[in-house]
Design a protein around this motif. Structure first.
Motif, PDB file in Angstrom:
ATOM      1  N   ARG A   1       5.344   2.414   4.139  1.00  0.00           N
ATOM      2  CA  ARG A   1       4.082   3.061   4.475  1.00  0.00           C
ATOM      3  C   ARG A   1       4.318   4.541   4.772  1.00  0.00           C
ATOM      4  NH1 ARG A   1      -0.866   1.333   5.787  1.00  0.00           N
ATOM      5  NH2 ARG A   1      -0.162  -0.832   5.967  1.00  0.00           N
TER       6      ARG A   1
ATOM      7  N   SER B   1      -3.650   5.859  -2.170  1.00  0.00           N
ATOM      8  CA  SER B   1      -4.957   5.454  -1.658  1.00  0.00           C
ATOM      9  C   SER B   1      -4.923   5.383  -0.137  1.00  0.00           C
ATOM     10  CB  SER B   1      -5.344   4.079  -2.215  1.00  0.00           C
ATOM     11  OG  SER B   1      -5.400   4.102  -3.623  1.00  0.00           O
TER      12      SER B   1
ATOM     13  N   THR C   1      -2.302   3.097   1.715  1.00  0.00           N
ATOM     14  CA  THR C   1      -2.112   1.697   1.391  1.00  0.00           C
ATOM     15  C   THR C   1      -0.690   1.445   0.902  1.00  0.00           C
ATOM     16  OG1 THR C   1      -4.444   1.529   0.763  1.00  0.00           O
ATOM     17  CG2 THR C   1      -2.975  -0.212  -0.019  1.00  0.00           C
TER      18      THR C   1
ATOM     19  N   GLU D   1      -5.677   4.131   3.513  1.00  0.00           N
ATOM     20  CA  GLU D   1      -6.050   2.869   4.150  1.00  0.00           C
ATOM     21  C   GLU D   1      -6.783   3.103   5.459  1.00  0.00           C
ATOM     22  OE1 GLU D   1      -4.097  -1.349   5.673  1.00  0.00           O
ATOM     23  OE2 GLU D   1      -3.133  -0.181   4.103  1.00  0.00           O
ATOM     24  N   HIS D   2      -6.255   3.981   6.332  1.00  0.00           N
ATOM     25  CA  HIS D   2      -6.908   4.318   7.592  1.00  0.00           C
ATOM     26  C   HIS D   2      -7.071   5.830   7.656  1.00  0.00           C
ATOM     27  CE1 HIS D   2      -4.638   0.535   8.457  1.00  0.00           C
ATOM     28  NE2 HIS D   2      -5.813   0.196   8.931  1.00  0.00           N
TER      29      HIS D   2
END
Length: 262
Positions: free
Chosen positions: A181, A161, A174, A163-164
């Motif tokens: 990460r 997913s 995410t 996140e940014h």
């Protein structure tokens, strides 16, 4: 089925030396065998020749490896302390610790094994006490890719997913509990960000690992990646220590290992 980045494996000249360096720097509790456990994910180390053999590639490489590793600590003062500790243990400063244009406080060093690390503070100021033994709250790997938006689609299809999302400038995913990460930048932009020349070729001495719940999940992830255009480096099979594992490369050639206890 959801791909996660649980372990970052580095190909290194000497496993014990690399483990000791990173344990001293990033894990005050120490390391064990060929791994260092971190609050966010795990680092593992293999002799570079052995890792290259596993991945079916030549051992040789030169210049920019195409990626950078990252460690995030709460405060700027802890970036300073980590950089000083890295240098004491044989690292070379690439970019000194300082506040950047948009307020981020960072530093970059090259570890004795050749990996480039970016240290960053989660806050812009030392609001609160600075730990004398900083421990990263997050570990990351940033991949230099041809097109972050295209590569994003590959990883989303494997269950990650976003996140940014800043388009082709920067994308990350995410973080799930206990994992590292994963971030994507254009190769040229990443090289500029960490202060190294963009040119580089050959083996990057890196494998990214997802730990699956079962051999069936290993098979499913390998099949899903292949259907998306990934190259299967090695089909799933029994390996050392009773593991069941296989390897694939993402659209930009970065290696993944998918493994489960057999």
């Amino acid at each position: 089925m959801r791909l996660t980045l649980d372990t970052i494996t580095l190909g290194v000249p000497q496993v014990t030396a690399a483990r000791d360096f990173y344990a001293e720097l990033l894990a005050p509790a120490g390391g064990n065998g060929d791994t260092v456990e971190l609050p966010s994910g795990r680092l593992a180390f293999r002799k570079i020749d052995a890792l290259a053999a596993d991945l079916g590639t030549a051992r040789t490489g030169s210049g920019f490896r195409g990626y950078a590793l990252g460690a995030i600590v709460p405060r700027p003062g802890e970036v300073d302390l980590l950089l000083q500790s890295a240098v004491r243990h044989g690292a070379t400063v690439v970019k000194p610790a300082k506040k950047q244009l948009f307020g981020e406080f960072t530093a970059v060093f090259e570890a004795p094994d050749g990996a480039v690390w970016k240290l960053a503070a989660a806050s812009a100021k030392d609001a609160g006490p600075v730990s004398s033994t900083p421990e990263p709250t997050e570990t990351a790997v940033y991949l230099g890719v041809a097109s972050p938006t295209s590569t994003k689609s590959f990883y989303e299809a494997l269950g990650m997913s976003v996140e940014h999302d800043y388009g082709n400038k920067f994308i990350d995913f995410t973080v799930t509990a206990g994992s590292c990460r994963l971030g994507l930048l254009p190769r040229k932009g990443l090289a500029k960000d960490v202060g190294v020349a963009e040119r580089g070729e050959g083996f990057g001495a890196l494998a990214l690992t997802h730990t699956a719940a079962s051999p069936e999940e290993v098979d499913a992830l390998l099949a899903a990646a292949a259907a998306l255009g990934a190259r299967t480096v090695a089909g799933a099979a029994g390996a050392d220590r009773g593991d069941y594992a296989g390897y694939f490369t993402d659209p930009d050639g970065y290696h993944w290992r998918v493994v489960a206890s057999h």
